[in-house]
Design an enzyme around this catalytic site. Structure first.
Site, mmCIF file in Angstrom:
data_model
loop_
_atom_site.group_PDB
_atom_site.id
_atom_site.type_symbol
_atom_site.label_atom_id
_atom_site.label_comp_id
_atom_site.label_asym_id
_atom_site.label_seq_id
_atom_site.Cartn_x
_atom_site.Cartn_y
_atom_site.Cartn_z
ATOM 1 N N LYS A 22 -4.098 16.533 -3.093
ATOM 2 C CA LYS A 22 -4.388 15.348 -3.926
ATOM 3 C C LYS A 22 -5.088 14.284 -3.087
ATOM 4 C CE LYS A 22 -1.073 12.132 -4.697
ATOM 5 N NZ LYS A 22 -1.532 10.813 -4.280
ATOM 6 N N ASN A 23 -4.560 14.017 -1.888
ATOM 7 C CA ASN A 23 -5.079 12.907 -1.076
ATOM 8 C C ASN A 23 -6.366 13.235 -0.346
ATOM 9 O OD1 ASN A 23 -3.002 11.449 -2.081
ATOM 10 N ND2 ASN A 23 -1.718 11.592 -0.261
ATOM 11 N N ARG A 92 -4.097 4.079 -7.398
ATOM 12 C CA ARG A 92 -4.381 3.360 -6.151
ATOM 13 C C ARG A 92 -5.754 3.742 -5.621
ATOM 14 N NH1 ARG A 92 -2.870 -0.584 -2.473
ATOM 15 N NH2 ARG A 92 -3.755 -0.006 -0.475
ATOM 16 N N CYS A 116 1.631 4.125 -7.013
ATOM 17 C CA CYS A 116 3.088 4.117 -6.780
ATOM 18 C C CYS A 116 3.571 2.745 -6.336
ATOM 19 C CB CYS A 116 3.454 5.124 -5.691
ATOM 20 S SG CYS A 116 3.650 6.794 -6.283
ATOM 21 N N ARG A 121 1.346 -3.092 -0.661
ATOM 22 C CA ARG A 121 0.084 -2.329 -0.663
ATOM 23 C C ARG A 121 -1.161 -3.216 -0.793
ATOM 24 N NH1 ARG A 121 0.676 3.405 -3.537
ATOM 25 N NH2 ARG A 121 -0.517 3.982 -1.699
ATOM 26 N N PRO A 122 -1.350 -4.189 0.102
ATOM 27 C CA PRO A 122 -2.547 -5.022 0.037
ATOM 28 C C PRO A 122 -3.788 -4.188 0.348
ATOM 29 C CG PRO A 122 -1.405 -5.359 2.120
ATOM 30 C CD PRO A 122 -0.535 -4.443 1.297
ATOM 31 N N ASP A 305 5.114 10.403 2.970
ATOM 32 C CA ASP A 305 5.134 11.065 1.664
ATOM 33 C C ASP A 305 6.144 12.204 1.593
ATOM 34 O OD1 ASP A 305 1.517 10.739 1.202
ATOM 35 O OD2 ASP A 305 3.166 9.306 1.013
ATOM 36 N N ARG A 397 1.766 13.227 -11.615
ATOM 37 C CA ARG A 397 0.617 12.607 -10.965
ATOM 38 C C ARG A 397 0.155 13.400 -9.746
ATOM 39 N NH1 ARG A 397 1.894 7.647 -8.644
ATOM 40 N NH2 ARG A 397 -0.138 8.077 -7.723
HETATM 41 C C1 EPZ Z 1 -2.541 6.928 1.498
HETATM 42 O O1 EPZ Z 1 -2.304 5.680 0.831
HETATM 43 C C2 EPZ Z 1 -1.946 7.993 0.586
HETATM 44 N N1 EPZ Z 1 -2.608 7.955 -0.699
HETATM 45 C C3 EPZ Z 1 -0.451 7.725 0.395
HETATM 46 O O2 EPZ Z 1 0.104 8.786 -0.376
HETATM 47 C C4 EPZ Z 1 0.220 7.730 1.761
HETATM 48 O O3 EPZ Z 1 1.557 7.345 1.607
HETATM 49 C C5 EPZ Z 1 -0.466 6.723 2.707
HETATM 50 O O4 EPZ Z 1 -1.880 6.985 2.768
HETATM 51 C C6 EPZ Z 1 0.082 6.799 4.114
HETATM 52 O O5 EPZ Z 1 -0.019 8.081 4.622
HETATM 53 C C7 EPZ Z 1 -3.820 8.560 -0.818
HETATM 54 O O6 EPZ Z 1 -4.396 9.085 0.107
HETATM 55 C C8 EPZ Z 1 -4.436 8.530 -2.169
HETATM 56 P P1 EPZ Z 1 -2.559 3.176 3.907
HETATM 57 P P2 EPZ Z 1 -2.997 4.325 1.305
HETATM 58 O O7 EPZ Z 1 -3.727 2.330 3.579
HETATM 59 O O8 EPZ Z 1 -4.392 4.595 1.659
HETATM 60 C C9 EPZ Z 1 -0.894 -1.199 4.860
HETATM 61 C C10 EPZ Z 1 1.301 9.806 -2.136
HETATM 62 O O9 EPZ Z 1 2.515 9.840 -2.415
HETATM 63 N N2 EPZ Z 1 -2.245 -1.668 4.477
HETATM 64 O O10 EPZ Z 1 -2.648 4.087 5.056
HETATM 65 O O11 EPZ Z 1 -2.707 3.314 0.287
HETATM 66 C C11 EPZ Z 1 -0.124 -0.692 3.637
HETATM 67 O O12 EPZ Z 1 0.482 -1.728 2.937
HETATM 68 C C12 EPZ Z 1 0.652 8.479 -1.671
HETATM 69 O O13 EPZ Z 1 0.550 10.786 -2.217
HETATM 70 C C13 EPZ Z 1 -2.539 -3.014 4.643
HETATM 71 O O14 EPZ Z 1 -1.713 -3.804 5.089
HETATM 72 O O15 EPZ Z 1 -2.134 4.010 2.626
HETATM 73 C C14 EPZ Z 1 0.863 0.251 4.246
HETATM 74 O O16 EPZ Z 1 1.967 -0.460 4.701
HETATM 75 C C15 EPZ Z 1 1.595 7.324 -1.711
HETATM 76 N N3 EPZ Z 1 -3.766 -3.448 4.259
HETATM 77 C C16 EPZ Z 1 0.087 0.834 5.407
HETATM 78 O O17 EPZ Z 1 -1.010 -0.049 5.676
HETATM 79 C C17 EPZ Z 1 -4.721 -2.589 3.738
HETATM 80 O O18 EPZ Z 1 -5.831 -3.032 3.400
HETATM 81 C C18 EPZ Z 1 -0.454 2.239 5.152
HETATM 82 O O19 EPZ Z 1 -1.273 2.209 4.043
HETATM 83 C C19 EPZ Z 1 -4.392 -1.227 3.579
HETATM 84 C C20 EPZ Z 1 -3.139 -0.789 3.969
#
Ligand code: EPZ
Length: 418
Positions: A22-23, A92, A116, A121-122, A305, A397
């Site tokens: 998916k990701n 997202r 989710c 999630r900023p 995850d 999803r």
């Molecule tokens: C990806 O989400 C995955 N989703 C998530 O999987 C996964 O949990 C996550 O990466 C971490 O591995 C997809 O790929 C579609 P991040 P993403 O940006 O991109 C902070 C699932 O269950 N952050 O790496 O949203 C954020 O708040 C989903 O399949 C900022 O602060 O994750 C978090 O604490 C859920 N500012 C951390 O970084 C930003 O601009 C990691 O988020 C972006 C992120």
């Protein structure tokens, strides 16, 4: 809303073919508007997130054709740089469209992405990266308005190795003028997959899988035919199910190095694990000993995850497990549901203390998000008696044919369509 009826206590045996990730699929779909030639992606899983992303591509003006095992995206007539809230609030990954639409139209308008509810999630890292590439951004009435005269290569140091920000910046940099360097980039296997897909379109991207990614902007990208990597989180979910319930399963389609952190913990729990190419064979007697500590980390650390699913397993492992969730602020909502089954879990902020109990019993459970929902199904498979898991749209999803695949392994699970 559909629900599962599960009768627990069965051991699991057999083989599972793992879906495409998916990701990985979601950013690849977003990348398809970077060219006006057809893009063919094999193995797009029948999951709601992919449907929603295809809905967004349709809204932008792409033609979507589904063939036997291939989805063809033709964006030659794509014309709209705006995406409605109806679709973005579900997904997202709709935010990835920013990078690719800006590359295509030099302007974009989307509302804040949903997905989710597992933390704040900023998207500040996405927006600050795009600004460095020459994008002007205004946030008004819940919408993000972006425009640029020209995308310009830049040096971008991410405060955190965000998966989404790395992917979005990549999509905006591939046709930018000059060179972009992304430092402290995310190293997840899905980033390598996006690099391979983009280079298949004629992009010049290197370094994915490491902390520094270099992108040399090109004038034009062409169509591509591509098969995404296997879903390491789906594979991990089945392996955790078999470890907890006992039995012997083989997953096919995910390379062990992509879930090495999980396999390491499952071996510590007492499981036997053999691997060969993209096959992982796990054997367990279902009586596991607890590991002391599990901390979620960016790749190659333990994946967030799989945190919920692994916590469900730890509920009946002998001893105490300390779980630390370093990625998301509120990713323990499933814990209250597991307590209905007799689990002994104490949550304090980002830390959960799980004291293993002899057995869990069936209960009425409600899924609150994708991975938390999967964890409830795993706990119900382990529990004595009957459980109901409601709100399956969360699970739909990200897991295609979940109940069919589990039933093939010997689980007693059926879906009640409501
Ligand atoms: C990806 O989400 C995955 N989703 C998530 O999987 C996964 O949990 C996550 O990466 C971490 O591995 C997809 O790929 C579609 P991040 P993403 O940006 O991109 C902070 C699932 O269950 N952050 O790496 O949203 C954020 O708040 C989903 O399949 C900022 O602060 O994750 C978090 O604490 C859920 N500012 C951390 O970084 C930003 O601009 C990691 O988020 C972006 C992120």
């Amino acid at each position: 809303m559909d629900k599962y009826i599960i009768n627990g206590g069965e051991k699991l045996y057999g083989k599972v073919d793992i879906q495409c990730a998916k990701n990985a699929v979601l950013p690849l779909l977003a990348a398809s508007v970077l060219t006006d030639e057809p893009v063919k992606i094999r193995g797009v899983p029948a999951i709601n997130d992919a449907e929603n992303m295809l809905g967004i591509l349709d809204e932008v003006g792409c033609k979507i054709k589904r063939q036997r095992d291939c989805t063809v995206i033709d964006s030659s007539n794509a014309a709209s740089p705006e995406i409605s809230t109806r679709l973005t609030k579900e997904l997202r990954s709709s935010v990835f469209m920013l990078g690719s639409i800006l590359t295509r139209f030099h302007r974009a308008k989307i509302s804040y992405p949903g997905g989710c509810d597992i933390g704040l999630r900023p998207i500040d890292l996405h927006l600050s990266g795009l600004k460095k590439l020459g994008v002007r951004i205004a946030e008004k009435d819940g919408y993000i308005h972006c425009e640029t005269d020209k995308l310009q290569g830049a040096e971008i140091l991410l405060d955190f190795p965000s998966v989404g920000a790395t992917e979005n910046i990549l999509l905006a940099a591939v046709k930018a003028e000059g060179v972009t360097v992304i430092r402290n980039a995310a190293k997840e296997p899905e980033i390598i997959d996006l690099q391979n897909f983009l280079t298949g379109m004629g992009a010049k991207v290197s370094g994915a899988g490491g902390s520094t990614i270099v992108v040399e902007g090109v004038k034009r990208l062409h169509g591509v035919e591509y098969t995404p990597i296997g879903d390491r989180i789906e594979a991990g979910t089945y392996l955790i199910a078999a470890a907890s319930c006992g039995g012997e399963i083989e997953t096919k389609g995910v390379f062990p190095e992509n879930i090495a952190a999980l396999l390491h913990k499952l071996r510590e729990n007492g499981c036997k694990i053999h691997t060969k190419n993209d096959k992982i064979i796990l054997t367990s007697n279902g009586r596991l000993k607890a590991v002391d500590l599990v901390e979620t980390m960016p790749f190659p650390g333990f994946p967030t995850d799989l945190q919920a699913q692994y916590s469900a397993l730890s509920c009946t492992a002998t001893g105490t497990t300390l779980v630390v969730e370093n990625l998301f602020e509120t990713r323990y909502r499933y814990a209250a549901e597991l307590k209905r089954m007799g689990a002994d879990i104490t949550v304090r902020g980002r830390v959960a203390f799980i004291r293993g109990v002899e057995r869990l019993h069936g209960a009425f459970l409600t899924a609150g998000d994708l991975r938390g929902g999967a964890a409830l199904v795993l706990a119900a498979l382990k529990a004595e008696g009957e459980s109901t898991v409601a709100n399956l749209y969360h699970i739909d999803r990200g897991y295609a044919d979940f109940e069919d695949k589990l039933r093939k392994l010997g689980a007693k699970i059926r879906r009640i369509r409501v």
